[in-house]
Design a protein around this motif. Structure first.
Motif, PDB file in Angstrom:
ATOM      1  N   LEU A  46      10.652  -4.669  12.149  1.00 41.57           N
ATOM      2  CA  LEU A  46      11.247  -5.999  12.320  1.00 41.57           C
ATOM      3  C   LEU A  46      11.319  -6.733  10.980  1.00 41.57           C
ATOM      4  CD1 LEU A  46       9.558  -7.130  15.655  1.00 41.57           C
ATOM      5  CD2 LEU A  46      11.996  -6.770  15.278  1.00 41.57           C
ATOM      6  N   ASP A  47      10.259  -6.635  10.188  1.00 41.28           N
ATOM      7  CA  ASP A  47      10.254  -7.287   8.872  1.00 41.28           C
ATOM      8  C   ASP A  47      11.317  -6.679   7.955  1.00 41.28           C
ATOM      9  OD1 ASP A  47       8.260  -9.075   9.543  1.00 41.28           O
ATOM     10  OD2 ASP A  47       6.635  -7.808   8.761  1.00 41.28           O
ATOM     11  N   THR A  56      18.302 -12.021  12.324  1.00 44.07           N
ATOM     12  CA  THR A  56      17.943 -13.348  11.818  1.00 44.07           C
ATOM     13  C   THR A  56      16.421 -13.524  11.904  1.00 44.07           C
ATOM     14  OG1 THR A  56      18.119 -14.390  13.987  1.00 44.07           O
ATOM     15  CG2 THR A  56      20.143 -14.275  12.650  1.00 44.07           C
ATOM     16  N   PRO A  57      15.877 -14.485  11.157  1.00 43.88           N
ATOM     17  CA  PRO A  57      14.437 -14.742  11.260  1.00 43.88           C
ATOM     18  C   PRO A  57      14.004 -15.124  12.678  1.00 43.88           C
ATOM     19  CG  PRO A  57      15.312 -15.766   9.294  1.00 43.88           C
ATOM     20  CD  PRO A  57      16.489 -15.233  10.065  1.00 43.88           C
ATOM     21  N   ARG A  62      11.123 -13.565  17.673  1.00 44.73           N
ATOM     22  CA  ARG A  62      11.122 -13.194  19.097  1.00 44.73           C
ATOM     23  C   ARG A  62      10.642 -11.752  19.282  1.00 44.73           C
ATOM     24  NH1 ARG A  62      16.073 -16.226  19.476  1.00 44.73           N
ATOM     25  NH2 ARG A  62      17.199 -14.283  19.141  1.00 44.73           N
ATOM     26  N   GLY A  63      11.082 -10.873  18.410  1.00 49.36           N
ATOM     27  CA  GLY A  63      10.651  -9.479  18.468  1.00 49.36           C
ATOM     28  C   GLY A  63       9.159  -9.335  18.232  1.00 49.36           C
ATOM     29  N   VAL A  67       6.333  -7.851  20.833  1.00 54.12           N
ATOM     30  CA  VAL A  67       5.422  -6.761  20.480  1.00 54.12           C
ATOM     31  C   VAL A  67       3.967  -7.214  20.635  1.00 54.12           C
ATOM     32  CG1 VAL A  67       4.611  -5.337  18.565  1.00 54.12           C
ATOM     33  CG2 VAL A  67       7.052  -5.612  18.951  1.00 54.12           C
ATOM     34  N   LEU A  68       3.659  -8.409  20.154  1.00 56.41           N
ATOM     35  CA  LEU A  68       2.275  -8.883  20.212  1.00 56.41           C
ATOM     36  C   LEU A  68       1.842  -9.253  21.631  1.00 56.41           C
ATOM     37  CD1 LEU A  68       2.160 -10.976  16.929  1.00 56.41           C
ATOM     38  CD2 LEU A  68       1.220  -8.705  17.347  1.00 56.41           C
ATOM     39  N   ASP A  69       2.803  -9.587  22.495  1.00 60.55           N
ATOM     40  CA  ASP A  69       2.458  -9.882  23.889  1.00 60.55           C
ATOM     41  C   ASP A  69       1.898  -8.662  24.605  1.00 60.55           C
ATOM     42  OD1 ASP A  69       3.072 -12.537  23.767  1.00 60.55           O
ATOM     43  OD2 ASP A  69       5.076 -12.331  24.654  1.00 60.55           O
ATOM     44  N   ARG A  70       2.249  -7.466  24.131  1.00 64.35           N
ATOM     45  CA  ARG A  70       1.703  -6.253  24.743  1.00 64.35           C
ATOM     46  C   ARG A  70       0.201  -6.138  24.509  1.00 64.35           C
ATOM     47  NH1 ARG A  70       6.130  -2.451  22.479  1.00 64.35           N
ATOM     48  NH2 ARG A  70       4.412  -1.882  21.125  1.00 64.35           N
TER      49      ARG A  70
END
Length: 111
Positions: A46-47, A56-57, A62-63, A67-70
C-alpha cells in the motif's frame, strides 16, 4: 464393535474426508490471513502504491485500516483472537489439571 462401526459407516468415508480437507484448507487460509509477515507485506505494498501515485493517500489509509482491522476481533466477538495458537481450529485450550498436594482432601477419601 469398532470393526462393525467402521463397516457400517464406510459409505460416509468420502464425506468425512471432504470435511477434513475443507477444515484444513480453512485453517491454512485463516493462518495466512493473520500472519504478521503477510500483513506487513500488504502494508508495504500500500505504501509503495501510494508513493508511486497508483492510489491516493485516502485509499492507502482505507487499505491500511482494512488490513489492521484483521488483527483485532470485532466488538461482539470475544471467543476468538487471531493471535491465539488455536485460532480458527474451533478447539479450546487444554484444561488445567488439578495437582494433588499433601493435605488436600478429595471426594471419597477420608484423609
Amino acid at each position: 464393535m469398532d470393526i462393525l462401526w467402521a463397516l457400517l459407516t464406510l459409505p460416509y468415508a468420502p464425506v468425512r474426508g471432504l470435511t477434513a480437507m475443507v477444515k484444513m484448507v480453512a485453517r491454512e487460509a485463516e493462518s495466512r490471513q493473520y500472519n504478521p509477515v503477510n500483513i506487513r507485506r500488504e502494508l508495504e505494498e500500500l505504501d509503495r502504491a501510494a508513493a508511486a501515485g497508483d492510489i491516493t493517500p485516502e485509499e492507502r489509509d482505507r487499505g491500511q485500516e482494512r488490513v489492521l482491522d484483521r488483527l483485532t476481533p470485532p466488538a461482539g466477538d470475544t471467543g476468538r483472537t487471531p493471535s491465539a495458537g488455536t485460532a480458527g481450529t474451533g478447539r479450546r485450550p487444554p484444561a488445567r489439571r488439578r495437582v494433588d498436594r499433601p493435605g488436600d482432601r478429595h471426594r471419597g477419601r477420608g484423609r
